[in-house]
Design a protein around this motif. Structure first.
Motif, PDB file in Angstrom:
ATOM      1  N   ALA A  26       1.197  -8.108 -12.081  1.00  0.00           N
ATOM      2  CA  ALA A  26       1.920  -8.313 -10.816  1.00  0.00           C
ATOM      3  C   ALA A  26       1.033  -7.957  -9.634  1.00  0.00           C
ATOM      4  O   ALA A  26       1.438  -7.285  -8.700  1.00  0.00           O
ATOM      5  N   GLY A  27      -0.210  -8.438  -9.705  1.00  0.00           N
ATOM      6  CA  GLY A  27      -1.102  -8.350  -8.560  1.00  0.00           C
ATOM      7  C   GLY A  27      -0.965  -9.597  -7.712  1.00  0.00           C
ATOM      8  O   GLY A  27      -0.017 -10.377  -7.873  1.00  0.00           O
ATOM      9  N   PRO A  28      -1.903  -9.848  -6.790  1.00  0.00           N
ATOM     10  CA  PRO A  28      -1.793 -11.020  -5.916  1.00  0.00           C
ATOM     11  C   PRO A  28      -1.683 -12.343  -6.669  1.00  0.00           C
ATOM     12  O   PRO A  28      -0.890 -13.208  -6.287  1.00  0.00           O
ATOM     13  N   ILE A  29      -2.452 -12.507  -7.740  1.00  0.00           N
ATOM     14  CA  ILE A  29      -2.435 -13.782  -8.459  1.00  0.00           C
ATOM     15  C   ILE A  29      -1.188 -13.904  -9.333  1.00  0.00           C
ATOM     16  O   ILE A  29      -0.563 -14.969  -9.408  1.00  0.00           O
ATOM     17  N   GLY A  30      -0.808 -12.832 -10.002  1.00  0.00           N
ATOM     18  CA  GLY A  30       0.408 -12.860 -10.808  1.00  0.00           C
ATOM     19  C   GLY A  30       1.638 -13.162  -9.977  1.00  0.00           C
ATOM     20  O   GLY A  30       2.514 -13.944 -10.385  1.00  0.00           O
ATOM     21  N   LEU A  31       1.719 -12.548  -8.797  1.00  0.00           N
ATOM     22  CA  LEU A  31       2.870 -12.806  -7.924  1.00  0.00           C
ATOM     23  C   LEU A  31       2.816 -14.209  -7.326  1.00  0.00           C
ATOM     24  O   LEU A  31       3.862 -14.829  -7.088  1.00  0.00           O
ATOM     25  N   ALA A  32       1.609 -14.725  -7.076  1.00  0.00           N
ATOM     26  CA  ALA A  32       1.493 -16.107  -6.617  1.00  0.00           C
ATOM     27  C   ALA A  32       1.974 -17.063  -7.703  1.00  0.00           C
ATOM     28  O   ALA A  32       2.645 -18.068  -7.417  1.00  0.00           O
ATOM     29  N   ASP A  55      -0.525  -2.605  -8.539  1.00  0.00           N
ATOM     30  CA  ASP A  55      -0.936  -1.258  -8.938  1.00  0.00           C
ATOM     31  C   ASP A  55      -2.446  -1.054  -8.825  1.00  0.00           C
ATOM     32  O   ASP A  55      -2.902  -0.031  -8.325  1.00  0.00           O
ATOM     33  N   SER A  56      -3.228  -2.010  -9.273  1.00  0.00           N
ATOM     34  CA  SER A  56      -4.686  -1.859  -9.193  1.00  0.00           C
ATOM     35  C   SER A  56      -5.169  -1.895  -7.746  1.00  0.00           C
ATOM     36  O   SER A  56      -6.069  -1.139  -7.362  1.00  0.00           O
ATOM     37  N   VAL A  57      -4.576  -2.769  -6.936  1.00  0.00           N
ATOM     38  CA  VAL A  57      -4.967  -2.840  -5.523  1.00  0.00           C
ATOM     39  C   VAL A  57      -4.706  -1.517  -4.829  1.00  0.00           C
ATOM     40  O   VAL A  57      -5.495  -1.062  -3.985  1.00  0.00           O
ATOM     41  N   ARG A  58      -3.629  -0.854  -5.194  1.00  0.00           N
ATOM     42  CA  ARG A  58      -3.316   0.440  -4.588  1.00  0.00           C
ATOM     43  C   ARG A  58      -4.401   1.476  -4.860  1.00  0.00           C
ATOM     44  O   ARG A  58      -4.611   2.392  -4.055  1.00  0.00           O
ATOM     45  N   GLU A  59      -5.095   1.341  -5.991  1.00  0.00           N
ATOM     46  CA  GLU A  59      -6.150   2.301  -6.341  1.00  0.00           C
ATOM     47  C   GLU A  59      -7.283   2.273  -5.325  1.00  0.00           C
ATOM     48  O   GLU A  59      -7.919   3.291  -5.071  1.00  0.00           O
ATOM     49  N   TRP A  60      -7.580   1.090  -4.788  1.00  0.00           N
ATOM     50  CA  TRP A  60      -8.628   1.005  -3.766  1.00  0.00           C
ATOM     51  C   TRP A  60      -8.030   0.607  -2.412  1.00  0.00           C
ATOM     52  O   TRP A  60      -8.686  -0.025  -1.587  1.00  0.00           O
ATOM     53  N   GLY A  61      -6.805   1.038  -2.189  1.00  0.00           N
ATOM     54  CA  GLY A  61      -6.090   0.647  -0.983  1.00  0.00           C
ATOM     55  C   GLY A  61      -6.738   1.067   0.316  1.00  0.00           C
ATOM     56  O   GLY A  61      -6.500   0.457   1.366  1.00  0.00           O
ATOM     57  N   HIS A  62      -7.567   2.109   0.285  1.00  0.00           N
ATOM     58  CA  HIS A  62      -8.248   2.575   1.491  1.00  0.00           C
ATOM     59  C   HIS A  62      -9.359   1.626   1.930  1.00  0.00           C
ATOM     60  O   HIS A  62      -9.875   1.727   3.043  1.00  0.00           O
ATOM     61  N   THR A  63      -9.755   0.703   1.050  1.00  0.00           N
ATOM     62  CA  THR A  63     -10.887  -0.183   1.300  1.00  0.00           C
ATOM     63  C   THR A  63     -10.449  -1.446   2.023  1.00  0.00           C
ATOM     64  O   THR A  63      -9.435  -2.046   1.689  1.00  0.00           O
ATOM     65  N   ARG A  64     -11.252  -1.849   3.019  1.00  0.00           N
ATOM     66  CA  ARG A  64     -10.944  -3.072   3.756  1.00  0.00           C
ATOM     67  C   ARG A  64     -11.492  -4.272   3.010  1.00  0.00           C
ATOM     68  O   ARG A  64     -12.593  -4.236   2.459  1.00  0.00           O
ATOM     69  N   GLY A  97      -6.671  -2.798   1.426  1.00  0.00           N
ATOM     70  CA  GLY A  97      -5.898  -3.063   0.225  1.00  0.00           C
ATOM     71  C   GLY A  97      -4.458  -2.599   0.369  1.00  0.00           C
ATOM     72  O   GLY A  97      -3.523  -3.273  -0.080  1.00  0.00           O
ATOM     73  N   SER A  98      -4.260  -1.434   0.989  1.00  0.00           N
ATOM     74  CA  SER A  98      -2.907  -0.906   1.181  1.00  0.00           C
ATOM     75  C   SER A  98      -2.073  -1.822   2.064  1.00  0.00           C
ATOM     76  O   SER A  98      -0.877  -2.042   1.812  1.00  0.00           O
ATOM     77  N   GLU A  99      -2.696  -2.376   3.116  1.00  0.00           N
ATOM     78  CA  GLU A  99      -1.970  -3.310   3.987  1.00  0.00           C
ATOM     79  C   GLU A  99      -1.613  -4.583   3.240  1.00  0.00           C
ATOM     80  O   GLU A  99      -0.526  -5.148   3.442  1.00  0.00           O
ATOM     81  N   LEU A 100      -2.500  -5.039   2.379  1.00  0.00           N
ATOM     82  CA  LEU A 100      -2.204  -6.224   1.579  1.00  0.00           C
ATOM     83  C   LEU A 100      -0.964  -5.991   0.719  1.00  0.00           C
ATOM     84  O   LEU A 100      -0.100  -6.854   0.596  1.00  0.00           O
ATOM     85  N   VAL A 101      -0.877  -4.794   0.140  1.00  0.00           N
ATOM     86  CA  VAL A 101       0.261  -4.465  -0.718  1.00  0.00           C
ATOM     87  C   VAL A 101       1.547  -4.358   0.084  1.00  0.00           C
ATOM     88  O   VAL A 101       2.551  -5.008  -0.223  1.00  0.00           O
ATOM     89  N   THR A 102       1.536  -3.525   1.122  1.00  0.00           N
ATOM     90  CA  THR A 102       2.779  -3.234   1.842  1.00  0.00           C
ATOM     91  C   THR A 102       3.259  -4.402   2.705  1.00  0.00           C
ATOM     92  O   THR A 102       4.464  -4.635   2.831  1.00  0.00           O
ATOM     93  N   THR A 103       2.317  -5.144   3.284  1.00  0.00           N
ATOM     94  CA  THR A 103       2.681  -6.218   4.208  1.00  0.00           C
ATOM     95  C   THR A 103       2.968  -7.530   3.500  1.00  0.00           C
ATOM     96  O   THR A 103       3.766  -8.347   3.975  1.00  0.00           O
ATOM     97  N   CYS A 436     -16.814 -10.601  -4.438  1.00  0.00           N
ATOM     98  CA  CYS A 436     -15.889 -11.322  -3.567  1.00  0.00           C
ATOM     99  C   CYS A 436     -14.451 -11.174  -3.990  1.00  0.00           C
ATOM    100  O   CYS A 436     -13.599 -11.888  -3.495  1.00  0.00           O
ATOM    101  N   GLY A 437     -14.147 -10.321  -4.912  1.00  0.00           N
ATOM    102  CA  GLY A 437     -12.777 -10.121  -5.312  1.00  0.00           C
ATOM    103  C   GLY A 437     -11.954  -9.761  -4.124  1.00  0.00           C
ATOM    104  O   GLY A 437     -10.775  -9.974  -4.100  1.00  0.00           O
ATOM    105  N   SER A 438     -12.577  -9.234  -3.152  1.00  0.00           N
ATOM    106  CA  SER A 438     -12.239  -9.124  -1.754  1.00  0.00           C
ATOM    107  C   SER A 438     -12.511  -7.779  -1.138  1.00  0.00           C
ATOM    108  O   SER A 438     -12.570  -7.702   0.059  1.00  0.00           O
ATOM    109  N   PRO A 439     -12.690  -6.650  -1.888  1.00  0.00           N
ATOM    110  CA  PRO A 439     -12.949  -5.417  -1.171  1.00  0.00           C
ATOM    111  C   PRO A 439     -14.207  -5.490  -0.346  1.00  0.00           C
ATOM    112  O   PRO A 439     -15.242  -5.929  -0.815  1.00  0.00           O
ATOM    113  N   ALA A 440     -14.139  -5.042   0.904  1.00  0.00           N
ATOM    114  CA  ALA A 440     -15.315  -5.067   1.755  1.00  0.00           C
ATOM    115  C   ALA A 440     -16.093  -3.782   1.639  1.00  0.00           C
ATOM    116  O   ALA A 440     -15.600  -2.785   1.159  1.00  0.00           O
TER     117      ALA A 440
END
Length: 440
Positions: A26-32, A55-64, A97-103, A436-440
């Motif tokens: 249930a990450g971005p692709i699973g939910l898509a 859940d995995s995105v939340r682990e690196w949620g501090h990363t842009r 990552g956190s904004e991606l999850v919450t927003t 490019c998975g997307s973390p900057a």
């Protein structure tokens, strides 16, 4: 439907189609995938190993992330969300990552057509055909999938008409040893080794403050951690930073004026500057062969320039990238490239030796097919060990696959996607980061 139902009734296409599609993750692709299935009116269940979506995105949620919002929202998901009054954030801004999850991910998961079909805290252990191992062929395509899972109540099983594995690769990092095997001595130093993208300026600050940390890996996950440690150093006396790679250069994090993902280009430039100023000790050409404890420190033993070498540190961050967990798919007939472990037709399009994120051609059902009819690996996991993945690519994958499941062959084969141009991911290095998975 119970096991008894399936063993006592003749399996027909009608029976098969009465079963749900199982989406793993249930990450971005699973939910898509869930959004596309919902819009098509196809029954589905999403199984998420974590206790929350993303859940995995939340682990690196501090990363842009590298990508701005315009590349991060699945079009079908956006249509469903906007029907409820949701508005996409500034399309040119890159979120954390956190904004991606919450927003985005949480509102998407709470939609009425999706929320009842998500089961969290469910770890998929294996996928097979009901009553069949991988060697049996007769009536295979018309036999339901059997998904075995671990829940809070124990081991359970369910049947599915099709399976989309969108579980990603974050939970299966590459070993830090240069030979790709589990590092000799890793158990001895395990408490000193940390996963990629720790929150060195926040949640994990106390762990890294005042200590010498060696970041292993040549990609953008490594670069983010290095820059965080460099920022921490003047605030916490005694904090020292080393960067260890097995190649002679880290081309993947080099700055590039041709990178349309500007945040990523700036990232490379900042790392280069920190190395030049001596804020980061750069250890190149180091092949790690084993590890051992040395009092309160860790020693990484290996070769450098053909000579035996020892690197001493307090902590190690494993930023060597990720690989797909294929253990749960042993009874599924897969056709994988022997090098990058991606679907064979997809592998030439994503080879990191030839392609960057933006030079990967749009692809869908034709490239994602396996000999196992109705089974697909999508998202980051579909790229195997290649680090050239963008979320937008995964969204197009699931759109195409779901269209095929719906019998809409015209839509399934009409693959159209414009990706940002970039030259940063195209290197002569072995895939070592999530790039490019997307973390900057």
């Amino acid at each position: 439907m119970t096991l008894l139902d399936l063993t006592t009734r003749q399996v027909t296409n009608e029976l098969l189609e009465s079963l749900p599609v199982v989406v793993i993750g249930a990450g971005p692709i699973g939910l898509a995938a869930a959004a596309n299935l919902a819009e098509r009116g196809i029954d589905f269940v999403v199984l998420e190993a974590g206790e929350r979506v993303g859940d995995s995105v939340r682990e690196w949620g501090h990363t842009r992330l590298f990508s701005p919002w315009r590349h991060l929202v699945d079009p079908t998901s956006q249509r469903l969300l906007e029907a409820t009054g949701w508005a996409q954030p500034d399309p040119e801004r890159a979120p954390t990552g956190s904004e991606l999850v919450t927003t985005y991910l949480v509102p998407l998961s709470e939609l009425g057509v999706i929320a009842p079909r998500i089961r969290t805290g469910v770890e998929v252990l294996a996928v097979s055909r009901d009553g069949m191992d991988r060697t049996r062929t007769t009536n295979r395509a018309s036999t339901p999938f059997l998904v075995r899972m671990k829940t809070a109540d124990g081991i359970d099983e369910m049947h599915a008409r099709a399976v989309l594995d969108a579980s990603g690769t974050y939970r299966t990092p590459n070993p830090i040893g240069s030979n790709g095997l589990g590092l000799l001595g890793i158990e001895e130093i395990a408490e000193h080794v940390h996963a990629a993208l720790p929150d060195v300026l926040g949640r994990d600050r106390a762990t890294f403050a005042g200590r010498r940390t060696t970041v292993v890996g040549a990609g953008h996950s490594a670069a983010n951690t290095l820059l965080g440690l460099v920022q921490l150093a003047p605030e916490a006396p005694g904090t020292r930073v080393a960067w260890l790679i097995r190649n002679a250069r880290a081309a993947r994090v080099s700055s590039s004026d041709g990178d349309e993902l500007a945040d990523r280009a700036r990232l490379g430039g900042r790392v280069e500057t920190a190395v030049h100023h001596g804020d980061i000790e750069f250890v190149d050409g180091f092949e790690i062969l084993r590890a051992r404890r040395a009092g309160d420190h860790v020693e990484l033993l290996g070769r450098r320039g053909g000579e035996v070498a020892i690197h001493t540190t307090d902590l190690v961050v494993n930023a060597t990238g990720f690989r797909p967990n294929l253990a749960l798919l042993r009874e599924v007939r897969l056709d994988l490239d022997e090098v990058v472990e991606a679907p064979r037709r997809l592998a030439p399009l994503i080879d990191p030796n030839l392609h960057s994120c933006g030079t990967v051609e749009p692809h869908g059902i034709a490239e994602l097919r396996h000999p196992e009819h109705g089974f697909f690996i999508v998202g980051m996991k579909s790229y195997g060990r290649a680090p050239t993945f963008l979320l937008a690519t995964g969204y197009e994958q699931v759109r195409s696959v779901v269209a095929w499941l719906a019998g809409d062959l015209a839509a399934a084969t009409r693959v159209e996607l414009r990706l940002p141009s970039t030259g940063v991911c195209s290197t002569d290095l072995v895939a070592e980061s999530s790039c490019c998975g997307s973390p900057a």
